[in-house]
Enzyme design. Structure first.
Site, PDB file in Angstrom:
ATOM      1  N   ASP A 188     -26.233 -60.969 -13.921  1.00 37.36           N
ATOM      2  CA  ASP A 188     -26.227 -60.422 -12.401  1.00 37.36           C
ATOM      3  C   ASP A 188     -26.512 -61.119 -11.090  1.00 37.36           C
ATOM      4  O   ASP A 188     -27.747 -61.318 -10.240  1.00 37.36           O
ATOM      5  CB  ASP A 188     -27.771 -59.091 -11.967  1.00 37.36           C
ATOM      6  CG  ASP A 188     -27.418 -57.868 -13.330  1.00 37.36           C
ATOM      7  OD1 ASP A 188     -25.642 -57.982 -13.489  1.00 37.36           O
ATOM      8  OD2 ASP A 188     -27.884 -57.206 -13.693  1.00 37.36           O
ATOM      9  N   LYS A 247     -23.182 -60.704 -20.563  1.00 38.35           N
ATOM     10  CA  LYS A 247     -22.834 -59.737 -19.965  1.00 38.35           C
ATOM     11  C   LYS A 247     -22.238 -59.931 -18.256  1.00 38.35           C
ATOM     12  O   LYS A 247     -22.891 -60.200 -17.375  1.00 38.35           O
ATOM     13  CB  LYS A 247     -23.888 -58.360 -19.833  1.00 38.35           C
ATOM     14  CG  LYS A 247     -23.113 -56.690 -19.043  1.00 38.35           C
ATOM     15  CD  LYS A 247     -23.760 -55.555 -19.225  1.00 38.35           C
ATOM     16  CE  LYS A 247     -24.299 -55.432 -17.917  1.00 38.35           C
ATOM     17  NZ  LYS A 247     -24.507 -55.473 -16.864  1.00 38.35           N
ATOM     18  N   ASP A 253     -18.774 -55.424 -18.347  1.00 39.17           N
ATOM     19  CA  ASP A 253     -19.484 -54.490 -18.030  1.00 39.17           C
ATOM     20  C   ASP A 253     -18.688 -53.258 -16.515  1.00 39.17           C
ATOM     21  O   ASP A 253     -19.601 -53.844 -15.303  1.00 39.17           O
ATOM     22  CB  ASP A 253     -20.907 -54.130 -17.720  1.00 39.17           C
ATOM     23  CG  ASP A 253     -21.653 -53.274 -17.218  1.00 39.17           C
ATOM     24  OD1 ASP A 253     -21.270 -51.962 -17.909  1.00 39.17           O
ATOM     25  OD2 ASP A 253     -22.229 -53.470 -17.062  1.00 39.17           O
ATOM     26  N   LYS A 311     -17.450 -50.000 -16.779  1.00 34.90           N
ATOM     27  CA  LYS A 311     -17.278 -49.093 -16.768  1.00 34.90           C
ATOM     28  C   LYS A 311     -15.680 -48.123 -16.101  1.00 34.90           C
ATOM     29  O   LYS A 311     -15.742 -47.155 -15.142  1.00 34.90           O
ATOM     30  CB  LYS A 311     -18.342 -48.283 -15.832  1.00 34.90           C
ATOM     31  CG  LYS A 311     -20.221 -48.798 -16.681  1.00 34.90           C
ATOM     32  CD  LYS A 311     -20.947 -48.531 -15.231  1.00 34.90           C
ATOM     33  CE  LYS A 311     -22.665 -48.815 -15.921  1.00 34.90           C
ATOM     34  NZ  LYS A 311     -22.536 -50.535 -15.779  1.00 34.90           N
ATOM     35  N   ASP A 331     -10.726 -43.993 -14.865  1.00 35.77           N
ATOM     36  CA  ASP A 331      -9.161 -43.727 -13.666  1.00 35.77           C
ATOM     37  C   ASP A 331      -8.889 -42.190 -14.342  1.00 35.77           C
ATOM     38  O   ASP A 331      -8.736 -41.768 -15.765  1.00 35.77           O
ATOM     39  CB  ASP A 331      -8.558 -44.600 -13.707  1.00 35.77           C
ATOM     40  CG  ASP A 331      -7.805 -44.592 -11.776  1.00 35.77           C
ATOM     41  OD1 ASP A 331      -7.377 -43.723 -11.841  1.00 35.77           O
ATOM     42  OD2 ASP A 331      -8.046 -45.131 -11.300  1.00 35.77           O
ATOM     43  N   GLY A 353      -5.422 -41.215 -16.951  1.00 37.92           N
ATOM     44  CA  GLY A 353      -5.548 -42.014 -18.960  1.00 37.92           C
ATOM     45  C   GLY A 353      -4.755 -43.073 -18.886  1.00 37.92           C
ATOM     46  O   GLY A 353      -4.665 -44.468 -19.034  1.00 37.92           O
ATOM     47  N   THR A 385     -28.902 -44.790 -16.751  1.00 39.04           N
ATOM     48  CA  THR A 385     -30.539 -45.211 -17.011  1.00 39.04           C
ATOM     49  C   THR A 385     -31.334 -45.523 -15.956  1.00 39.04           C
ATOM     50  O   THR A 385     -32.480 -45.794 -15.766  1.00 39.04           O
ATOM     51  CB  THR A 385     -30.617 -46.956 -17.537  1.00 39.04           C
ATOM     52  OG1 THR A 385     -30.054 -48.073 -16.924  1.00 39.04           O
ATOM     53  CG2 THR A 385     -30.380 -46.366 -18.566  1.00 39.04           C
ATOM     54  N   GLN A 439     -34.535 -48.323 -12.542  1.00 38.26           N
ATOM     55  CA  GLN A 439     -34.595 -48.028 -14.051  1.00 38.26           C
ATOM     56  C   GLN A 439     -35.502 -47.249 -13.567  1.00 38.26           C
ATOM     57  O   GLN A 439     -36.795 -47.423 -13.678  1.00 38.26           O
ATOM     58  CB  GLN A 439     -34.920 -48.999 -15.456  1.00 38.26           C
ATOM     59  CG  GLN A 439     -33.897 -50.241 -14.973  1.00 38.26           C
ATOM     60  CD  GLN A 439     -32.560 -49.391 -15.576  1.00 38.26           C
ATOM     61  OE1 GLN A 439     -32.284 -48.824 -15.541  1.00 38.26           O
ATOM     62  NE2 GLN A 439     -31.757 -50.467 -15.259  1.00 38.26           N
ATOM     63  N   GLY A 456     -31.406 -57.906 -17.646  1.00 36.53           N
ATOM     64  CA  GLY A 456     -30.791 -58.778 -16.535  1.00 36.53           C
ATOM     65  C   GLY A 456     -31.657 -59.262 -16.071  1.00 36.53           C
ATOM     66  O   GLY A 456     -32.397 -60.345 -16.449  1.00 36.53           O
ATOM     67  N   ARG A 457     -32.949 -58.815 -14.730  1.00 33.64           N
ATOM     68  CA  ARG A 457     -34.161 -59.095 -14.384  1.00 33.64           C
ATOM     69  C   ARG A 457     -35.402 -59.383 -14.361  1.00 33.64           C
ATOM     70  O   ARG A 457     -35.557 -61.140 -13.852  1.00 33.64           O
ATOM     71  CB  ARG A 457     -35.101 -57.673 -13.208  1.00 33.64           C
ATOM     72  CG  ARG A 457     -33.348 -57.924 -12.031  1.00 33.64           C
ATOM     73  CD  ARG A 457     -33.522 -56.919 -11.461  1.00 33.64           C
ATOM     74  NE  ARG A 457     -33.210 -55.478 -11.480  1.00 33.64           N
ATOM     75  CZ  ARG A 457     -33.369 -54.139 -11.147  1.00 33.64           C
ATOM     76  NH1 ARG A 457     -33.725 -53.784  -9.985  1.00 33.64           N
ATOM     77  NH2 ARG A 457     -33.018 -53.247 -12.193  1.00 33.64           N
TER      78      ARG A 457
END
Length: 230
Positions: free
Chosen positions: A15, A37, A64, A66, A69, A71, A117, A187, A207-208
């Protein structure tokens, strides 16, 4: 459950705004981490090229983005990402989106995002959903299984409920994991790494707690040890 090593079950989220910062962390972590990731922030800053570097170095890569849109667009975008030779790609768990991504994925493993999350029941209600988190995740899990999707992104709090619904072969990948005492950030549905593994997670996305640690390598090794002991 997963036969992968504890190290392979940890996915470190890169990140960062810049590829240079991501490369610096990767160098620091060395062989302590095998799976990374690349999310939207880094992808839009040159991170997709970094994915090729990581694969060439023998690492596994999770893109990642996500996707969601119409198809035809999702199918073509998924096919493009599959050509990169990466390991995982996220899509949103809408039935049309999942069907389109499945058509373009080939051997690429697809992970359907159930509910972010950072969302709780109040957030979903505000967004116009008729379901709370638990019901929405369960509904989307069933739809993902029917669509032939390889895995789900879900919080660790839903693992124990969803595993019996989807069976042992579907990958359950969870963010929202924080070592005891760590800052939870944005989170809302979290557990510790050991709790998530015990509840049947295949992979943990962290991540963090690693990238902002004073000693990122030691932080990653501590999480791997916690996975191994779970």
């Amino acid at each position: 459950m997963s036969q992968e090593s504890a190290r392979d079950r940890l996915i470190v989220a890169l990140d960062f705004e810049t590829v240079a910062d991501a490369r610096a962390l990767i160098a620091t972590l060395g062989e302590a981490v095998s799976f990374y990731k690349i999310g939207m922030e880094l992808a839009y800053g040159g991170g997709l090229a970094l994915a090729h570097e990581l694969k060439d170095a023998g690492k596994r890569v999770f893109i990642d983005l996500k996707l969601h849109d119409i198809g035809a667009t999702v199918e073509r975008a998924t096919r493009q990402i599959a050509r990169m030779g990466v390991d995982f790609l996220t899509i949103h768990a809408y039935p049309q989106t999942m069907a389109a991504a499945r058509a373009g994925a080939g051997e690429l493993k697809l992970l359907a995002v159930t509910a972010l999350t950072s969302y709780d029941d109040a957030d979903l209600e505000e967004a116009g959903y008729a379901y709370g988190v638990a019901d929405l995740v369960a509904r989307r899990a069933g739809q993902a299984k029917a669509a032939g999707i390889d895995g789900l992104i879900l919080s660790p709090l839903e693992l124990a409920t969803i595993r019996p619904l989807v069976g042992p072969d579907m990958l359950l990948v969870t963010p929202g994991v924080r070592p005891a005492g760590a800052d939870v950030g944005d989170q809302k549905r979290i557990t510790t790494p050991a709790q998530a593994i015990a509840a049947s997670a295949n992979h943990l996305v962290v991540g963090r707690p690693i990238i902002r640690a004073a000693d990122p390598r030691a932080a990653a090794q501590a999480i791997v040890a916690e996975i191994e002991g779970a």
